[in-house]
Design an enzyme around this catalytic site. Sequence first.
Site, PDB file in Angstrom:
ATOM      1  N   LYS A 132      29.009 -16.187  47.334  1.00 12.32           N
ATOM      2  CA  LYS A 132      30.336 -16.749  47.067  1.00 12.32           C
ATOM      3  C   LYS A 132      31.292 -16.440  48.239  1.00 12.32           C
ATOM      4  O   LYS A 132      31.877 -17.343  48.822  1.00 12.32           O
ATOM      5  CB  LYS A 132      30.928 -16.161  45.772  1.00 12.32           C
ATOM      6  CG  LYS A 132      32.270 -16.772  45.420  1.00 12.32           C
ATOM      7  CD  LYS A 132      32.978 -16.020  44.321  1.00 12.32           C
ATOM      8  CE  LYS A 132      33.757 -14.867  44.919  1.00 12.32           C
ATOM      9  NZ  LYS A 132      34.644 -14.174  43.989  1.00 12.32           N
ATOM     10  N   ASP A 151      32.662 -19.011  41.550  1.00 17.33           N
ATOM     11  CA  ASP A 151      33.373 -17.878  40.950  1.00 17.33           C
ATOM     12  C   ASP A 151      33.353 -18.051  39.432  1.00 17.33           C
ATOM     13  O   ASP A 151      32.669 -18.931  38.904  1.00 17.33           O
ATOM     14  CB  ASP A 151      34.796 -17.776  41.505  1.00 17.33           C
ATOM     15  CG  ASP A 151      35.722 -18.820  40.897  1.00 17.33           C
ATOM     16  OD1 ASP A 151      35.211 -19.800  40.301  1.00 17.33           O
ATOM     17  OD2 ASP A 151      36.943 -18.654  40.983  1.00 17.33           O
TER      18      ASP A 151
END
Length: 225
Positions: A132, A151
């Site tokens: 991420k 996320d």
Amino acid sequence: MPPKYSTANNNSDAIQRLQVCLAILKKMYPDAKPSLNYRNPLELLVATILSAQSTDVQINRVTEKLFKKYSTAKDYANADLMELENDIYSTGFYKNKAKNIKGAAELIVEHYNGKVPETMEDLVTLPGVGRKTANIVLARAFGVIEGIAVDTHVKRVSRRLNFTKNSDPEKIEADLISIAPKEELDSISMILIYHGRKICQARKPKCEICILKNLCPSSMIFMCK
Ligand code: SF4
């Protein structure tokens, strides 16, 4: 390279729905853009590590002072850990975050000549940096679109819209990549984050007013509750 164990969810329904959803959401959130403040790849890396379990507003408040105090990877690598913890205390999980920032900076100084590395392969070797964070740094700092930053909002909205059945962020990323138009990889994450923050909220999604309710398999479940 996208995760190798893609659980490809590439049926035509998902591909079409995702395209329609993205077109609708892009009109709804024309100004969707990251709100973390940074001036260079190192600041972006630090801000992104800090942003876990916190808000961008809070991170910007903290980094305004932090970036004046520490400007190079060497500054973070040489920082006193307790002092760094204190500097970022209000972002939450400050002990882990301080350890990761210092550890990442040490590796950057040691192996990358003080510069944030520019590949996924190298970035994910840094403490506190998963796909991420690496996706965010690659896209925003270097213009390299490698994948999709997943996320908590991207995870929740993607699952509710049935674009994935997975819970693991890397598998969700692989599922989204398998059904997303290539040119949209950069924008998907931000658009889903906006929708997750404003409408498809964790505890009580606002399905009644959601612009996607006719395209969303979960809308009836929530509206009937
Ligand atoms: S209809 Fe409800 S569950 Fe589906 S995306 Fe909208 S808010 Fe989320």
